[in-house]
Design an enzyme around this catalytic site. Structure first.
Site, PDB file in Angstrom:
ATOM      1  N   ALA A   1       0.864  -1.179   0.000  1.00  0.00           N
ATOM      2  CA  ALA A   1       0.000   0.000   0.000  1.00  0.00           C
ATOM      3  C   ALA A   1       0.901   1.229   0.000  1.00  0.00           C
ATOM      4  O   ALA A   1       2.053   1.168   0.435  1.00  0.00           O
ATOM      5  CB  ALA A   1      -0.898  -0.017   1.226  1.00  0.00           C
TER       6      ALA A   1
ATOM      7  N   GLY B   1       0.688  -5.004   0.878  1.00  0.00           N
ATOM      8  CA  GLY B   1      -0.449  -5.062  -0.035  1.00  0.00           C
ATOM      9  C   GLY B   1      -0.102  -5.694  -1.373  1.00  0.00           C
ATOM     10  O   GLY B   1      -0.977  -6.246  -2.043  1.00  0.00           O
TER      11      GLY B   1
ATOM     12  N   GLU C   1      -0.417  -9.298  -0.788  1.00  0.00           N
ATOM     13  CA  GLU C   1      -1.850  -9.559  -0.590  1.00  0.00           C
ATOM     14  C   GLU C   1      -2.612  -9.511  -1.914  1.00  0.00           C
ATOM     15  O   GLU C   1      -3.531 -10.297  -2.153  1.00  0.00           O
ATOM     16  CB  GLU C   1      -2.416  -8.540   0.409  1.00  0.00           C
TER      17      GLU C   1
ATOM     18  N   GLU D   1       4.294  -5.165   7.262  1.00  0.00           N
ATOM     19  CA  GLU D   1       3.516  -4.092   7.910  1.00  0.00           C
ATOM     20  C   GLU D   1       3.935  -3.854   9.353  1.00  0.00           C
ATOM     21  O   GLU D   1       3.927  -2.720   9.843  1.00  0.00           O
ATOM     22  CB  GLU D   1       2.012  -4.415   7.871  1.00  0.00           C
TER      23      GLU D   1
END
Ligand code: CAA
Length: 261
Positions: A69, A112, A115, A135
């Site tokens: 992200a 992300g 993911e 993270e």
């Protein structure tokens, strides 16, 4: 080309019956900001709705599939903001794509990015790929499904280790752990992904969608329920002309000519 489509953070093209979405924010290692999310969701939905497309490839650059992200976009947000906008929630629509999606991963697939690869149906990795959920080093936990999909893919102990330490896994370990289907040399990644996607897209489109649906059901149901769904959808195939053609072609020793592809 992307100039035709108006996309700024991705490039979209087709090769025969395969739709290709390439993440394209090179200066940010394809970090997943909100614009990129909207564009990927829109492009995937358009391919999903297009009967001439039977499979999708999602890929990045040699250096990065996606480095997570967008930390710079997230850094100043507070709880009220991320809750109100349902940060990452839009990605669920990408995960709900009904035709098969192959992630062709080279370079970093972190946070992300890892993911997002796991939202795809098959992960094909280049030998330079690395996967991780770092993270925790940012004072955060995964937010796009990593704690759930990684645990299902590689088991609790290894997923815990990855999520708690933030360490990355190289392609070879990812294949050994069941996270990725195959590892190929970087130079062969795109061609291999295209061959795999073309093979899938040459099948009956509704049957490939049913096959995806039943494998996905293994994540959401008990064994008995999943087997029951599989049996029902197997029977549903008998309602398709493509099932009749597929079996007739086998008996007549010829290639099947499916209607729905
Ligand atoms: N968000 C925003 N920008 C990012 C980014 C990210 N996730 N990852 C890299 N970038 C930017 C860098 O800031 C840098 O920009 P500038 O040139 O403007 O400084 C550029 O991309 C190149 O990155 P590096 O110079 O760091 O490249 P490197 O080769 O030295 O290192 C890396 C590569 C190890 C991947 C490193 O960039 C890195 O650790 N990135 C962050 C990885 C990460 O923590 N991801 C998880 C994000 S949180 C998340 O994803 C939440 C969730 O669950 C959904």
């Amino acid at each position: 080309t992307s100039s035709d489509t108006g996309y700024e953070t991705i490039q979209v093209r087709t090769e025969g019956r395969v739709g290709i979405i390439q993440l394209d924010r090179p200066k940010a290692l394809n970090a997943l900001n909100s614009q990129l999310c909207r564009e990927v969701v829109q492009a995937a939905a358009a391919f999903d709705a297009d009967e001439n497309i039977g499979a999708i490839i999602l890929t990045g650059s040699d250096k990065a599939f996606a480095a997570g992200a967008d930390i710079k976009e997230m850094a100043s947000k507070d709880f009220a903001q991320v809750y109100a906008e349902d940060l990452f929630g839009l990605w669920d629509r990408f995960a709900a794509t009904r035709i098969p999606v192959i992630a062709a991963v080279s370079g970093h697939a972190l946070g992300g990015g890892c993911e997002l690869a796991m939202m795809c149906d098959i992960i094909l990795a280049a030998d330079n790929a690395s996967f991780g959920q770092p993270e925790i080093k940012l004072g955060l936990i995964p937010g796009m499904g990593g704690s759930q999909r990684l645990t299902r893919a590689i088991g609790k102990s290894k997923a815990m280790e990855m999520v708690l330490t933030g360490r990355t896994m190289k392609a070879e370990e990812a294949e050994r752990s069941g996270l990725v289907a195959r590892v190929v040399p970087l130079a062969e990644l795109q061609q291999t992904a295209l061959e795999m996607a073309t093979a899938i897209a040459s099948m009956s489109r509704p049957v490939a969608m049913l096959a995806k649906e039943v494998v996905d059901a293994a994540y959401e149901s008990s064994l008995a329920e999943g087997v029951r769904l599989e049996r029902r959808l197997n029977f549903a195939c008998f309602a398709l002309e493509d099932r009749r053609e597929g079996m007739a072609a086998f008996v007549e020793k010829r290639e099947a000519d499916f209607t729905h592809r």
